[in-house]
Design a protein around this motif. Structure first.
Motif, PDB file in Angstrom:
ATOM      1  N   ILE A  43       0.873  -1.173   0.000  1.00 59.34           N
ATOM      2  CA  ILE A  43       0.000   0.000   0.000  1.00 59.34           C
ATOM      3  C   ILE A  43       0.909   1.221   0.000  1.00 59.34           C
ATOM      4  CG2 ILE A  43      -1.817   1.251   1.210  1.00 59.34           C
ATOM      5  CD1 ILE A  43      -2.625  -1.405   2.540  1.00 59.34           C
ATOM      6  N   THR A  44       0.982   1.887  -1.128  1.00 56.41           N
ATOM      7  CA  THR A  44       1.912   2.998  -1.290  1.00 56.41           C
ATOM      8  C   THR A  44       1.666   4.094  -0.250  1.00 56.41           C
ATOM      9  OG1 THR A  44       1.995   2.558  -3.663  1.00 56.41           O
ATOM     10  CG2 THR A  44       2.805   4.700  -2.911  1.00 56.41           C
ATOM     11  N   GLY A  45       2.723   4.440   0.472  1.00 57.23           N
ATOM     12  CA  GLY A  45       2.627   5.510   1.459  1.00 57.23           C
ATOM     13  C   GLY A  45       2.036   5.098   2.796  1.00 57.23           C
ATOM     14  N   LYS A  46       1.686   3.821   2.940  1.00 58.23           N
ATOM     15  CA  LYS A  46       1.070   3.350   4.187  1.00 58.23           C
ATOM     16  C   LYS A  46       1.968   3.580   5.393  1.00 58.23           C
ATOM     17  CE  LYS A  46       0.846  -1.151   5.170  1.00 58.23           C
ATOM     18  NZ  LYS A  46       1.367  -1.408   6.530  1.00 58.23           N
ATOM     19  N   GLY A  47       3.262   3.294   5.230  1.00 59.35           N
ATOM     20  CA  GLY A  47       4.175   3.442   6.350  1.00 59.35           C
ATOM     21  C   GLY A  47       4.250   4.872   6.857  1.00 59.35           C
ATOM     22  N   VAL A  48       4.256   5.816   5.925  1.00 57.74           N
ATOM     23  CA  VAL A  48       4.306   7.229   6.304  1.00 57.74           C
ATOM     24  C   VAL A  48       3.045   7.624   7.057  1.00 57.74           C
ATOM     25  CG1 VAL A  48       4.414   9.591   5.417  1.00 57.74           C
ATOM     26  CG2 VAL A  48       5.802   7.802   4.355  1.00 57.74           C
ATOM     27  N   LEU A  49       1.887   7.220   6.535  1.00 59.12           N
ATOM     28  CA  LEU A  49       0.612   7.566   7.164  1.00 59.12           C
ATOM     29  C   LEU A  49       0.457   6.907   8.531  1.00 59.12           C
ATOM     30  CD1 LEU A  49      -1.594   7.325   3.974  1.00 59.12           C
ATOM     31  CD2 LEU A  49      -1.221   9.402   5.318  1.00 59.12           C
ATOM     32  N   ASN A  50       0.806   5.606   8.623  1.00 59.77           N
ATOM     33  CA  ASN A  50       0.667   4.912   9.897  1.00 59.77           C
ATOM     34  C   ASN A  50       1.598   5.489  10.954  1.00 59.77           C
ATOM     35  OD1 ASN A  50      -1.305   3.287   8.875  1.00 59.77           O
ATOM     36  ND2 ASN A  50      -0.087   1.413   8.835  1.00 59.77           N
ATOM     37  N   ASN A  51       2.788   5.899  10.538  1.00 59.24           N
ATOM     38  CA  ASN A  51       3.721   6.537  11.467  1.00 59.24           C
ATOM     39  C   ASN A  51       3.089   7.795  12.065  1.00 59.24           C
ATOM     40  OD1 ASN A  51       6.099   7.172  12.860  1.00 59.24           O
ATOM     41  ND2 ASN A  51       7.084   8.065  11.071  1.00 59.24           N
ATOM     42  N   ARG A 234      -6.507  12.774   7.219  1.00 56.97           N
ATOM     43  CA  ARG A 234      -7.052  14.103   6.935  1.00 56.97           C
ATOM     44  C   ARG A 234      -8.053  14.529   8.002  1.00 56.97           C
ATOM     45  NH1 ARG A 234     -11.208  16.678   5.132  1.00 56.97           N
ATOM     46  NH2 ARG A 234     -12.483  14.790   4.908  1.00 56.97           N
ATOM     47  N   ARG A 235      -8.932  13.604   8.381  1.00 51.85           N
ATOM     48  CA  ARG A 235      -9.950  13.937   9.387  1.00 51.85           C
ATOM     49  C   ARG A 235      -9.332  14.193  10.761  1.00 51.85           C
ATOM     50  NH1 ARG A 235     -15.578  10.639   8.255  1.00 51.85           N
ATOM     51  NH2 ARG A 235     -15.486  10.707   5.967  1.00 51.85           N
ATOM     52  N   LEU A 236      -8.229  13.515  11.032  1.00 55.09           N
ATOM     53  CA  LEU A 236      -7.543  13.754  12.305  1.00 55.09           C
ATOM     54  C   LEU A 236      -6.736  15.048  12.280  1.00 55.09           C
ATOM     55  CD1 LEU A 236      -6.276  10.145  13.169  1.00 55.09           C
ATOM     56  CD2 LEU A 236      -8.172  11.376  14.248  1.00 55.09           C
ATOM     57  N   GLY A 237      -6.644  15.664  11.106  1.00 53.20           N
ATOM     58  CA  GLY A 237      -5.943  16.935  10.987  1.00 53.20           C
ATOM     59  C   GLY A 237      -4.443  16.816  10.893  1.00 53.20           C
ATOM     60  N   ILE A 238      -3.948  15.666  10.437  1.00 55.29           N
ATOM     61  CA  ILE A 238      -2.494  15.470  10.383  1.00 55.29           C
ATOM     62  C   ILE A 238      -2.009  15.201   8.967  1.00 55.29           C
ATOM     63  CG2 ILE A 238      -2.251  14.706  12.770  1.00 55.29           C
ATOM     64  CD1 ILE A 238      -2.353  11.839  11.843  1.00 55.29           C
ATOM     65  N   LEU A 239      -2.869  15.403   7.972  1.00 55.65           N
ATOM     66  CA  LEU A 239      -2.455  15.268   6.575  1.00 55.65           C
ATOM     67  C   LEU A 239      -2.637  16.618   5.901  1.00 55.65           C
ATOM     68  CD1 LEU A 239      -1.560  13.331   4.266  1.00 55.65           C
ATOM     69  CD2 LEU A 239      -3.987  13.129   3.683  1.00 55.65           C
ATOM     70  N   PRO A 240      -1.549  17.266   5.534  1.00 53.58           N
ATOM     71  CA  PRO A 240      -1.659  18.577   4.898  1.00 53.58           C
ATOM     72  C   PRO A 240      -2.263  18.475   3.509  1.00 53.58           C
ATOM     73  CG  PRO A 240       0.587  17.791   4.748  1.00 53.58           C
ATOM     74  CD  PRO A 240      -0.167  16.791   5.592  1.00 53.58           C
ATOM     75  N   GLU A 241      -2.790  19.576   3.021  1.00 52.51           N
ATOM     76  CA  GLU A 241      -3.393  19.591   1.694  1.00 52.51           C
ATOM     77  C   GLU A 241      -2.383  19.187   0.625  1.00 52.51           C
ATOM     78  OE1 GLU A 241      -6.577  19.953   1.061  1.00 52.51           O
ATOM     79  OE2 GLU A 241      -6.924  20.115   3.204  1.00 52.51           O
ATOM     80  N   ALA A 242      -1.095  19.425   0.899  1.00 50.03           N
ATOM     81  CA  ALA A 242      -0.059  19.096  -0.078  1.00 50.03           C
ATOM     82  C   ALA A 242       0.154  17.594  -0.220  1.00 50.03           C
ATOM     83  CB  ALA A 242       1.255  19.774   0.309  1.00 50.03           C
ATOM     84  N   GLY A 243      -0.430  16.817   0.713  1.00 49.96           N
ATOM     85  CA  GLY A 243      -0.278  15.370   0.637  1.00 49.96           C
ATOM     86  C   GLY A 243       0.730  14.861   1.647  1.00 49.96           C
ATOM     87  N   VAL A 244       1.129  13.605   1.478  1.00 51.50           N
ATOM     88  CA  VAL A 244       2.029  12.947   2.419  1.00 51.50           C
ATOM     89  C   VAL A 244       3.436  13.515   2.272  1.00 51.50           C
ATOM     90  CG1 VAL A 244       3.065  10.763   3.104  1.00 51.50           C
ATOM     91  CG2 VAL A 244       0.686  10.828   2.368  1.00 51.50           C
TER      92      VAL A 244
END
Length: 254
Positions: A43-51, A234-244
């Protein structure tokens, strides 16, 4: 900077020795598995998001007095954690019928349970992580009665807090898995929350539509897996509009 010595590699994370005694570096992979690793993928980018998601949730839990192994995030995929003696149990909390509970007991998925249920599973991939009772746990020495009492008390606090936190951003916390460890400080030992909290080990549904935003999108080939994880962040407010991308982590948790 040379990579530190690898201590352990699991299905979703790698642990390396930390910069100081009693610490480890936890690295989040993009690898995804399901059905006891019978299904594998990326899952591309999963590690970054889960971190980021786990960092946020562990920090919030620490603020309400739930002890855990998290110290601080180091970069996009790594966080510094306290080294603990992992208790070989997966503690599953169920608020809504889904997954194996629906299959085992014939309860329609999505049925709100009269009360939250806590289940214990023995951490052993070769055996398929079988469900066990408190009698099994104490008989085989995986944890004492006091350990179990501490685990249950912490688990209920985590469930109450996370259920409210997610509901506040329009997400139903259907069920989730926790792991705990023994943290030794001098001669004292206490049970602390370990591992991670992310869409990898939580079932998260949109509160209005019931749309899945977790690893079930991978398990069931629903598509848009990355988008589901991103929507949670995004809903938790920790993903900027610019993306991961990489962002400054919080101050060290004492």
């Amino acid at each position: 900077m040379a990579r530190r010595r690898q201590v352990y590699e699991g299905k979703a994370k790698i642990l390396f020795e930390g910069p100081e005694p009693g610490t480890l570096v936890q690295y989040f992979k993009d690898d995804a598995t399901a059905f006891n690793a019978q299904k594998k993928g990326t899952i591309t980018g999963k590690g970054v998001l889960n971190n980021r998601i786990s960092e946020y949730l562990m920090t919030r839990l620490n603020e309400i007095g739930v002890p855990n192994h998290f110290i601080r995030r180091l970069n996009m995929r790594e966080q510094l954690i306290r080294e603990v003696e992992i208790i070989p149990l997966e503690v599953v909390v169920r608020n809504v019928a889904a997954g194996s509970l629906s299959t085992r007991l014939g309860i329609q998925e999505g049925t709100r349970l009269p009360r939250s249920i806590i289940e214990f599973y023995y951490k052993n991939d070769q055996l398929g992580d079988p469900m066990v009772s408190e009698e099994h746990i104490t008989c085989f020495g995986w944890a004492s009665t006091q350990d179990i009492d501490d685990i249950v008390a912490l688990t209920l606090r985590v469930n109450d807090f996370l259920s409210g936190l997610f509901l506040g951003v329009g997400i139903t916390l259907v069920d989730f898995k926790l792991e705990f460890g023994r943290l030794w400080e001098n001669e004292d030992m206490r049970i602390v929350l370990a591992d991670e909290i992310s869409p990898d080990n939580c079932r998260l549904w949109d509160a209005k539509t019931g749309e899945k935003m977790d690893k079930d999108r991978f398990r069931r080939d629903l598509g848009k897996v990355e988008e589901g994880y991103q929507e949670v962040a995004r809903r938790l407010g920790i993903l900027p509009e610019a993306g991961v991308r990489d962002m400054k982590g919080p101050e060290t948790v004492q």
